[in-house]
Design a protein around this motif. Structure first.
Motif, mmCIF file in Angstrom:
data_model
loop_
_atom_site.group_PDB
_atom_site.id
_atom_site.type_symbol
_atom_site.label_atom_id
_atom_site.label_comp_id
_atom_site.label_asym_id
_atom_site.label_seq_id
_atom_site.Cartn_x
_atom_site.Cartn_y
_atom_site.Cartn_z
ATOM 1 N N VAL A 211 -2.412 -2.379 -1.253
ATOM 2 C CA VAL A 211 -1.718 -2.174 0.024
ATOM 3 C C VAL A 211 -1.653 -0.683 0.322
ATOM 4 C CG1 VAL A 211 0.404 -2.540 1.310
ATOM 5 C CG2 VAL A 211 -0.356 -4.265 -0.326
ATOM 6 N N TYR B 246 3.131 0.322 4.412
ATOM 7 C CA TYR B 246 3.787 -0.783 5.111
ATOM 8 C C TYR B 246 4.128 -0.386 6.541
ATOM 9 C CZ TYR B 246 4.266 -2.847 0.486
ATOM 10 O OH TYR B 246 3.995 -3.371 -0.751
ATOM 11 N N THR C 192 -4.244 -7.291 -4.711
ATOM 12 C CA THR C 192 -4.341 -6.838 -3.328
ATOM 13 C C THR C 192 -3.786 -5.421 -3.248
ATOM 14 O OG1 THR C 192 -4.085 -9.072 -2.449
ATOM 15 C CG2 THR C 192 -3.650 -7.246 -0.946
ATOM 16 N N PRO D 241 -4.266 -4.127 4.052
ATOM 17 C CA PRO D 241 -4.410 -4.636 2.683
ATOM 18 C C PRO D 241 -5.877 -4.907 2.336
ATOM 19 C CG PRO D 241 -3.636 -6.363 4.136
ATOM 20 C CD PRO D 241 -3.665 -5.104 4.963
ATOM 21 N N LYS E 118 8.226 -0.806 0.979
ATOM 22 C CA LYS E 118 8.962 -1.740 1.828
ATOM 23 C C LYS E 118 10.358 -1.212 2.138
ATOM 24 C CE LYS E 118 6.743 -6.099 0.469
ATOM 25 N NZ LYS E 118 6.987 -7.438 -0.128
ATOM 26 N N THR F 196 5.412 -5.469 7.370
ATOM 27 C CA THR F 196 4.114 -6.048 6.983
ATOM 28 C C THR F 196 3.280 -5.012 6.244
ATOM 29 O OG1 THR F 196 3.157 -5.450 9.132
ATOM 30 C CG2 THR F 196 4.115 -7.657 8.917
ATOM 31 N N SER F 197 2.300 -5.510 5.476
ATOM 32 C CA SER F 197 1.395 -4.625 4.750
ATOM 33 C C SER F 197 0.438 -3.947 5.720
ATOM 34 C CB SER F 197 0.607 -5.405 3.691
ATOM 35 O OG SER F 197 1.482 -6.041 2.788
ATOM 36 N N HIS F 198 0.133 -2.694 5.431
ATOM 37 C CA HIS F 198 -0.805 -1.944 6.269
ATOM 38 C C HIS F 198 -2.170 -1.893 5.592
ATOM 39 C CE1 HIS F 198 -2.240 1.078 9.079
ATOM 40 N NE2 HIS F 198 -2.677 1.788 8.037
#
Length: 301
Positions: free
Chosen positions: A125, A128, A123, A116, A145, A112-114
């Motif tokens: 980011v 991750y 967006t 964002p 990723k 998942t994105s950290h």
């Protein structure tokens, strides 16, 4: 299950394969080309498998060895340096890349994105996060990723390796001993799970057959393992008999004279058992063979 510190022993292989490495137990007839197996010369990467009715020969070279196979008109290539012979149903220790394993029940990758942040139509980011459906979560925020996925693969490799350690405690004992005592000579282990008695709860036996080594070298290997702290020598099941104590033994190849016969039985603190053995035999002379042939057997011509 959690990641185990014993996985440190596979780090050099990670550099060879470019991925995390899993330590597992498989039957000798399930070893694949490219696997890493134990031998008396150290760890080897299997690149040749010879199948026989009862025995399988695994041949290969040390990890990191350049496999530059020259192309000859007749299709020949240099033979592997080391061979290990096991019964086809023996269970051996194998290291292989985590990418060669399929899905692991109860473990699904979650990247998942950290933190964002929305900026208009874009967006931003800030790295991750890597996590697993089992509840594991990486403490590191990864830059991409791909790196987050690699962190999860490391977790998966640790889980598979720890499952092998739980299945046979002798495997864990050997892995730990090799880290604490890196100077110990390598041996070709094979493993057995016992289903009865006080060893039925995950305990096991690891055995090494050293008869392919010279007598002096095999005796030196036994002496080195005898000195390992934390292992208790079972003197009742250990011996070292020289030629003067040799006798006649009956094998599938007929009666043979047993020369040097050595065995070292070691017990771990949690019921594990390590056995190192080497029995050397030689063919009998014609008159000895005739004298040791049963009446209903035909003496060799």
């Amino acid at each position: 299950m959690t990641d185990t510190s014993c996985e440190q022993s596979t780090r050099p292989l990670e550099q060879v394969l470019g991925q995390r490495v899993v330590t597992t137990l498989v039957r000798a007839d399930q070893v694949e080309l490219g696997d890493f197996v134990d031998s008396a010369d150290g760890l080897i990467r299997v690149r040749e498998i010879v199948q026989r009715p009862q025995y399988w020969t695994l041949a290969g070279d040390p990890p990191g060895q350049a496999f530059r196979v020259a192309f000859h008109p007749n299709g020949e290539s240099p033979a592997p340096r080391t061979q290990v012979i096991h019964r086809r149903n023996c269970t051996v220790r194998v290291r292989r890349g985590v990418s060669r394993f399929g899905r692991l029940t109860g473990h699904s990758k979650r990247v998942t994105s950290h933190n964002p942040v929305k900026r208009g139509m874009y967006t931003l980011v800030d790295g991750y996060n890597s996590a697993c459906s089992c509840g594991w979560k990486s403490s590191t925020v990864h830059k991409s990723k791909h790196r987050a996925g690699e962190a999860w693969l490391g977790h998966k490799a640790g889980q598979l390796t720890e499952a092998a350690y739980a299945a046979n405690s002798a495997l864990l004992l050997i892995a730990t001993t090799e880290i604490v005592h890196p100077q110990l000579p390598p041996v070709p282990w094979y493993f057995t799970n016992t289903a009865r008695g006080d060893r039925r709860h995950g305990h096991g036996i690891a055995t090494a057959d050293l008869k392919d080594l010279p007598v002096d070298q095999a005796r030196a290997v036994l002496a080195a393992w005898r000195q390992v702290l934390g292992l208790t020598v079972d003197e009742a099941h250990s011996w070292d008999k020289d030629k003067s104590a040799g006798g006649i033994v009956h094998t599938l190849r007929g009666p043979r004279r047993r020369l040097d016969d050595m065995r070292l039985s070691l017990n771990g603190e949690r019921g594990e058992r390590l056995i190192l053995q080497a029995a050397y035999e030689t063919a009998l002379k014609a008159e000895e063979t005739a004298a040791n042939t049963a009446p209903w057997q035909d003496a060799p011509e």
